[in-house]
Scaffold this motif. Structure first.
Motif, mmCIF file in Angstrom:
data_model
loop_
_atom_site.group_PDB
_atom_site.id
_atom_site.type_symbol
_atom_site.label_atom_id
_atom_site.label_comp_id
_atom_site.label_asym_id
_atom_site.label_seq_id
_atom_site.Cartn_x
_atom_site.Cartn_y
_atom_site.Cartn_z
ATOM 1 N N UNK A 1 77.219 54.780 43.509
ATOM 2 C CA UNK A 1 76.889 55.231 42.147
ATOM 3 C C UNK A 1 77.244 56.703 41.966
ATOM 4 N N UNK A 2 76.952 57.507 42.976
ATOM 5 C CA UNK A 2 77.236 58.943 42.892
ATOM 6 C C UNK A 2 78.734 59.193 42.697
ATOM 7 N N UNK A 3 79.535 58.338 43.333
ATOM 8 C CA UNK A 3 80.995 58.488 43.225
ATOM 9 C C UNK A 3 81.554 57.828 41.963
ATOM 10 N N UNK A 4 80.703 57.076 41.270
ATOM 11 C CA UNK A 4 81.198 56.328 40.123
ATOM 12 C C UNK A 4 82.069 55.157 40.533
ATOM 13 N N UNK A 5 81.824 54.647 41.739
ATOM 14 C CA UNK A 5 82.632 53.548 42.273
ATOM 15 C C UNK A 5 81.948 52.211 42.006
ATOM 16 N N UNK B 1 92.545 55.962 38.649
ATOM 17 C CA UNK B 1 91.668 55.049 39.389
ATOM 18 C C UNK B 1 92.451 54.394 40.513
ATOM 19 N N UNK B 2 91.715 54.003 41.549
ATOM 20 C CA UNK B 2 92.310 53.253 42.651
ATOM 21 C C UNK B 2 91.475 51.997 42.876
ATOM 22 N N UNK B 3 92.133 50.865 43.062
ATOM 23 C CA UNK B 3 91.473 49.619 43.447
ATOM 24 C C UNK B 3 91.930 49.232 44.837
ATOM 25 N N UNK C 1 87.421 35.213 52.001
ATOM 26 C CA UNK C 1 86.274 36.040 51.602
ATOM 27 C C UNK C 1 86.838 37.406 51.246
ATOM 28 N N UNK C 2 86.244 38.090 50.268
ATOM 29 C CA UNK C 2 86.870 39.318 49.801
ATOM 30 C C UNK C 2 85.853 40.369 49.377
ATOM 31 N N UNK C 3 86.304 41.622 49.470
ATOM 32 C CA UNK C 3 85.573 42.780 48.954
ATOM 33 C C UNK C 3 86.546 43.578 48.100
ATOM 34 N N UNK C 4 86.076 44.067 46.949
ATOM 35 C CA UNK C 4 86.919 44.865 46.061
ATOM 36 C C UNK C 4 86.168 46.127 45.673
ATOM 37 N N UNK C 5 86.839 47.251 45.757
ATOM 38 C CA UNK C 5 86.231 48.541 45.412
ATOM 39 C C UNK C 5 87.159 49.275 44.454
ATOM 40 N N UNK C 6 86.580 49.802 43.399
ATOM 41 C CA UNK C 6 87.340 50.626 42.454
ATOM 42 C C UNK C 6 86.687 51.992 42.371
ATOM 43 N N UNK C 7 87.492 53.048 42.439
ATOM 44 C CA UNK C 7 86.934 54.393 42.467
ATOM 45 C C UNK C 7 87.911 55.372 41.838
ATOM 46 N N UNK C 8 87.392 56.575 41.488
ATOM 47 C CA UNK C 8 88.250 57.628 40.973
ATOM 48 C C UNK C 8 89.172 58.103 42.090
ATOM 49 N N UNK C 9 90.418 58.338 41.753
ATOM 50 C CA UNK C 9 91.385 58.694 42.795
ATOM 51 C C UNK C 9 90.974 59.962 43.546
ATOM 52 N N UNK C 10 90.285 60.881 42.857
ATOM 53 C CA UNK C 10 89.897 62.129 43.521
ATOM 54 C C UNK C 10 88.785 61.928 44.550
ATOM 55 N N UNK C 11 88.124 60.757 44.534
ATOM 56 C CA UNK C 11 87.053 60.490 45.501
ATOM 57 C C UNK C 11 87.510 59.538 46.605
ATOM 58 N N UNK C 12 88.796 59.375 46.769
ATOM 59 C CA UNK C 12 89.311 58.385 47.721
ATOM 60 C C UNK C 12 88.740 58.537 49.130
ATOM 61 N N UNK C 13 88.705 59.737 49.735
ATOM 62 C CA UNK C 13 88.196 59.812 51.116
ATOM 63 C C UNK C 13 86.747 59.330 51.240
ATOM 64 N N UNK D 1 96.233 55.025 41.388
ATOM 65 C CA UNK D 1 96.756 56.386 41.296
ATOM 66 C C UNK D 1 96.622 57.097 42.643
ATOM 67 N N UNK D 2 97.598 56.874 43.503
ATOM 68 C CA UNK D 2 97.598 57.555 44.801
ATOM 69 C C UNK D 2 99.034 57.855 45.227
#
Length: 464
Positions: free
Chosen positions: A92-96, A46-48, A107-119, A215-216
């Motif tokens: 949702x499609x990316x599971x992010x 995962x990547x945050x 002010x902040x934004x946070x995104x978590x996603x699978x490392x394979x979907x990074x782009x 994980x990058x």
């Protein structure tokens, strides 16, 4: 996991000699002024990422309190070629998972996603940061929802007591008087044009702290992060205000009248400290013992022993500017004075007697046991704490040396800090409840007192 986090001992086995240390990370300044921090770790795929803009409530124009939270919400309501619903569908499609918010200084934004979907995930994140559309229809929805939340807060004394306390504690013109909370008046003044203006001021490269952990491979991920963080115009760096610290020459009492209330919510405050204050560590220990954990002196007295409430805590603000140390609790209307009297007795005894070596050891181990899992365990937590260090102008020594400073504390040092800051004189009382039932008996707490209706627009008390 322990090695990846740089935590030498984890919570379950924490001891007085345990220490924590941030993992290694890189930090660079981009041409547009943005700060980019990368912390790779490979325990889970995962990547945050977290984008933090300096400013927050401190940057809000007079009369537009709450515009930062509205702007943050609007930025995810349509960006680039995606509508609000399309952003949700694509994530949702990316599971992010996307979250956002604001506080007194950012002010902040946070995104978590699978490392394979990074782009793909980073492309959406980049659009939200740099290409928000602010569609008119979504502006109307968000403002309507904001107005509903203000009304809901006034129906809920538990939610209202904080904004009213801030309105009492901080004087007119202080950026924390509203603390980013919108009210009935500011909501009517916020519109699409003001949101766009606030966005342009806020979303400048010089205000941006962009942090990624997970994980990058830095060689592959860094160009992607630089592209997104570097896409914002440099703009002007936010210049934070420097008002005087709140100080009081007399106790004051504000009663917010809610005639149908069956309980009284109360917050009683005294001047506190800021995030960089030299007394922060001893006061963390002191506040933990006073009202910062379930087995605190306040909770034991009011809840466990007297049965006057389901919870009593003490809040210690740790923001860029000095804030409050405040007792916070609630009780049935009929026991309002009994509960407040007991809370004040606990405060006076604490201020007079201080803490023992046994109490110091207990609080120190409690903090050391919780800190790693509360702040350093996940990639998102690491992103948040690295951004926090940047916001407050600190570096890794603030974390790496934290436990050493705790270990070095003495009873004398903690008690000296208690004497300086736990001051029972000139307390500021904010009560939300049925004024007709509590006004007479609570008058003894302060000669300077006011009663306002909860139906009165805004949360700020009139100056008195």
């Amino acid at each position: 996991m322990k090695t990846a986090l740089g935590i030498l001992l984890m919570a379950s086995s924490i001891s007085v000699s345990a220490q924590v240390r941030l993992p290694e990370f890189t930090r660079e300044q981009l041409p547009n002024g943005a700060t980019l921090i990368l912390l790779p770790r490979h325990d889970v795929p995962l990547v945050s990422v977290r984008a933090v803009f300096r400013g927050g409530a401190e940057s809000e124009p007079a009369g537009l309190n709450g515009i930062t939270s509205v702007t943050v919400e609007m930025m995810r309501r349509g960006a680039g070629k995606r509508s609000a619903s399309q952003i949700d569908l694509d994530l949702d499609f990316l599971g992010a998972s996307l979250s956002s918010g604001s506080n007194r200084q950012s002010a902040w934004f946070a995104l978590e996603f699978l490392s394979k979907t990074a782009p793909e995930a980073m492309a959406i994140f980049g659009d939200i940061l740099a290409q928000p559309a602010f569609p008119e229809e979504e502006v109307r929805k968000v403002l309507a929802q904001t107005a509903d939340r203000v009304r809901a807060a006034k129906d809920n004394p538990a939610a209202a007591v904080g904004p009213y306390f801030n309105g009492l504690f901080y004087p007119s013109g202080h950026p924390y008087r509203h603390s980013g909370s919108p009210d009935e008046l500011s909501v009517t003044r916020i519109n699409r044009e003001e949101i766009q203006k606030h966005y342009r001021r806020m979303a400048a490269g010089r205000n941006l702290i962009f942090v990624a952990s997970g994980d990058f491979d830095p060689k592959q991920f860094a160009p992607l992060a630089r592209k997104i963080a570097g896409a914002l115009p440099p703009g002007e760096a936010f210049q934070p205000p420097a008002p005087k610290d709140p100080r009081f020459d007399r106790p004051r009492l504000l009663i917010v009248d809610k005639p149908d209330a069956t309980q009284t919510y109360f917050r009683i405050g005294m001047p506190g400290i800021h995030r960089r204050h030299p007394d922060r560590i001893p006061l963390l220990v002191a506040n933990t013992l006073f009202g910062g954990r379930f087995t605190s002196l306040l909770n034991d007295a009011l809840r466990v022993n007297a049965g006057l409430t389901y919870g009593a805590t003490s809040i210690m603000d740790l923001d860029r500017l000095s804030g409050a140390i405040a007792i916070n609790s609630y009780t049935p209307t009929a026991t309002t004075v009994k509960a407040i009297d007991l809370a004040l007795d606990v405060l006076r005894q604490f201020a007079g007697k201080g803490v023992s070596q046994e109490q110091l050891d207990s609080a120190r181990n409690y903090i050391k046991g919780n800190f790693p899992t509360d702040r350093l365990e996940t990639s998102d937590q690491l992103c948040a704490i690295l951004a926090e260090l940047e916001i407050f102008g600190l570096d890794r020594r603030d974390i790496d040396g934290f436990f050493q400073l705790l270990d070095a504390l003495t009873v004398d040092a903690v008690n000296a800090a208690i004497r300086r800051h736990f001051t029972p004189d000139n307390l500021q009382f904010c009560l939300v409840g049925n004024a007709s039932a509590i006004q007479k008996e609570t008058a003894k707490y302060a000669a300077a007192a006011k009663v306002i209706s909860i139906k009165t627009e805004g949360f700020a008390a009139p100056d008195f």
